[in-house]
Design a protein around this motif. Structure first.
Motif, mmCIF file in Angstrom:
data_model
loop_
_atom_site.group_PDB
_atom_site.id
_atom_site.type_symbol
_atom_site.label_atom_id
_atom_site.label_comp_id
_atom_site.label_asym_id
_atom_site.label_seq_id
_atom_site.Cartn_x
_atom_site.Cartn_y
_atom_site.Cartn_z
ATOM 1 N N SER A 194 -2.703 -2.416 11.251
ATOM 2 C CA SER A 194 -3.116 -2.701 12.808
ATOM 3 C C SER A 194 -4.118 -4.393 12.371
ATOM 4 O O SER A 194 -4.961 -4.673 13.809
ATOM 5 C CB SER A 194 -4.320 -2.014 12.696
ATOM 6 N N GLU A 195 -5.228 -3.792 11.362
ATOM 7 C CA GLU A 195 -6.200 -5.225 10.861
ATOM 8 C C GLU A 195 -5.525 -6.488 10.313
ATOM 9 O O GLU A 195 -6.056 -7.943 11.305
ATOM 10 C CB GLU A 195 -7.214 -4.544 10.670
ATOM 11 N N ASN A 196 -4.111 -6.788 10.227
ATOM 12 C CA ASN A 196 -3.721 -7.896 10.396
ATOM 13 C C ASN A 196 -2.240 -7.956 10.482
ATOM 14 O O ASN A 196 -1.814 -7.488 9.647
ATOM 15 C CB ASN A 196 -4.111 -8.192 8.729
ATOM 16 N N LEU A 197 -1.647 -7.328 11.415
ATOM 17 C CA LEU A 197 -0.100 -7.590 11.996
ATOM 18 C C LEU A 197 0.262 -8.449 11.283
ATOM 19 O O LEU A 197 1.869 -7.991 11.186
ATOM 20 C CB LEU A 197 -0.073 -6.594 13.710
ATOM 21 N N GLN A 198 0.571 -10.216 11.767
ATOM 22 C CA GLN A 198 1.819 -10.696 11.685
ATOM 23 C C GLN A 198 2.592 -10.209 11.971
ATOM 24 O O GLN A 198 3.493 -10.128 11.672
ATOM 25 C CB GLN A 198 1.792 -11.133 10.273
ATOM 26 N N VAL A 201 -4.774 -0.125 7.206
ATOM 27 C CA VAL A 201 -4.946 0.495 5.846
ATOM 28 C C VAL A 201 -5.327 0.316 4.742
ATOM 29 O O VAL A 201 -4.950 1.433 3.556
ATOM 30 C CB VAL A 201 -3.070 -0.497 5.614
ATOM 31 N N ASN A 202 -6.036 -0.587 5.647
ATOM 32 C CA ASN A 202 -7.054 0.138 4.124
ATOM 33 C C ASN A 202 -7.954 0.991 4.233
ATOM 34 O O ASN A 202 -8.504 1.945 3.319
ATOM 35 C CB ASN A 202 -8.308 -1.204 4.009
ATOM 36 N N THR A 245 -3.702 -5.954 -1.870
ATOM 37 C CA THR A 245 -3.918 -7.140 -2.376
ATOM 38 C C THR A 245 -3.963 -7.249 -1.428
ATOM 39 O O THR A 245 -4.551 -6.761 -0.259
ATOM 40 C CB THR A 245 -3.037 -7.287 -3.190
ATOM 41 N N ASN A 246 -4.897 -8.440 -1.411
ATOM 42 C CA ASN A 246 -5.299 -9.958 -0.579
ATOM 43 C C ASN A 246 -4.086 -10.666 0.707
ATOM 44 O O ASN A 246 -4.848 -11.379 1.073
ATOM 45 C CB ASN A 246 -6.417 -10.583 -0.813
ATOM 46 N N VAL A 277 2.162 -12.304 -0.104
ATOM 47 C CA VAL A 277 3.664 -10.793 0.632
ATOM 48 C C VAL A 277 3.747 -9.455 -0.355
ATOM 49 O O VAL A 277 3.763 -9.808 -1.510
ATOM 50 C CB VAL A 277 4.463 -11.379 0.481
ATOM 51 N N HIS A 278 3.679 -8.822 0.600
ATOM 52 C CA HIS A 278 3.235 -7.417 0.084
ATOM 53 C C HIS A 278 4.261 -6.546 0.912
ATOM 54 O O HIS A 278 4.153 -6.066 2.101
ATOM 55 C CB HIS A 278 2.420 -6.612 -0.701
#
Length: 304
Positions: free
Chosen positions: A211-215, A256-257, A266-267, A169-170
């Protein structure tokens, strides 16, 4: 809350800044508060309870600034790790003070189940001068990239790479302030030689996700916890927050990347950027700090 666009006093309209304009900008900045007094003394008081280490020092012509990271003492390699960053933009006060308050009041309550790595103030010069940029007129929160032009970013990324920690988590603690329109967006437009256009400043708390990993469930859990402390920002008449389409109430997202934002470094599976509105007539400075704490707690509760 929308302010009129204005011409910035440094530079020539339509022409990007060179070194002369950047120096002129730097010379116009003044110290308005003290990093040691408001940040380092609090860390020193908490030192017996936590593992606090210096991970680097910013070396600028305007001064040197030691940088610190906080971890829980009962580190357990079997537990997932939570990364919290504050003060990427030094002028965003509750990002720093909220991180410190989380360390002091909540971190130990969750350290049986999580490891914590907290960087409470990545940009101490920005904190002291109430600035979005660093002394080189670089925005750290667009600089979490390879060969970063910002010392603030390079040092924290180097530390995490050397530590070789798997981050789950970040949560990155930020504010959106009226000064975004009165100072920082006009300055950015002048630096780039562009025409400034302001956006509506949202009244309330919101999140910026990847937007590419919204969760989405994670984001909603964070917002639900914050809702107990302060109000969530409504979208404007165009259904947007800071000119971005709303994904759901209180949430917008960007890739964001590609933008070099802090939560891209981070990943981590779960990432979010908080945005508190300290200029609201409906919120106090302490409520803004508490909203930052609640955001982290909401994420932790979701994962327990």
């Amino acid at each position: 809350m929308t302010e009129q666009n204005r011409i910035y006093p440094i530079g020539t309209p339509g022409k990007p800044w060179g070194e002369e304009e950047k120096m002129q900008w730097l010379q116009a900045q003044t110290k308005k508060r003290d990093y040691r007094e408001q940040v380092l003394t609090k860390l020193e008081a908490m030192a017996p309870r936590f593992d606090i280490q210096q991970y680097g020092s910013l070396e600028y012509s305007v001064g040197q600034y030691p940088l610190f990271v906080v971890r829980n003492k009962n580190w357990n390699s079997e537990n997932p790790t939570v990364l919290v960053t504050g003060g990427v933009h030094g002028y965003e006060t509750s990002g720093v003070q909220g991180a410190l308050q989380f360390i002091d009041t909540e971190l130990e309550n969750y350290s049986e189940h999580f490891n914590f790595v907290v960087f409470p103030c990545l940009s101490p010069w920005g904190y002291e001068t109430i600035n979005r940029w660093n002394p080189d007129a670089v925005d750290p929160n667009r600089s979490f990239i390879d060969d970063s032009p910002a010392q603030e970013c390079a040092l924290v990324m180097e530390h995490l790479e050397q530590a070789d920690i798997d981050i789950l988590v970040h949560i990155d603690l930020h504010e959106t302030t009226d000064s975004d329109n009165s100072e920082f967006r006009p300055a950015k437009a002048a630096r780039e030689g562009e025409v400034n256009t302001n956006w509506n400043i949202p009244d309330g708390f919101y999140l910026v996700g990847d937007s590419e990993n919204l969760q989405l469930d994670f984001q909603q859990a964070v917002l639900n916890e914050v809702r107990q402390v302060t109000h969530i920002a409504d979208a404007d008449e165009d259904g947007k927050l800071i000119d971005a389409t709303v994904d759901t109430e209180g949430l917008i997202s960007f890739p964001v990347n590609s933008l070099g934002l802090c939560i891209s470094m981070t990943n981590a599976m779960y990432t979010t950027t908080t945005e508190v509105y300290p200029d609201s007539a409906r919120a106090t400075p302490q409520e803004c700090n508490q909203a930052q704490v609640a955001a982290v707690v909401g994420g932790l509760k979701f994962l327990q």
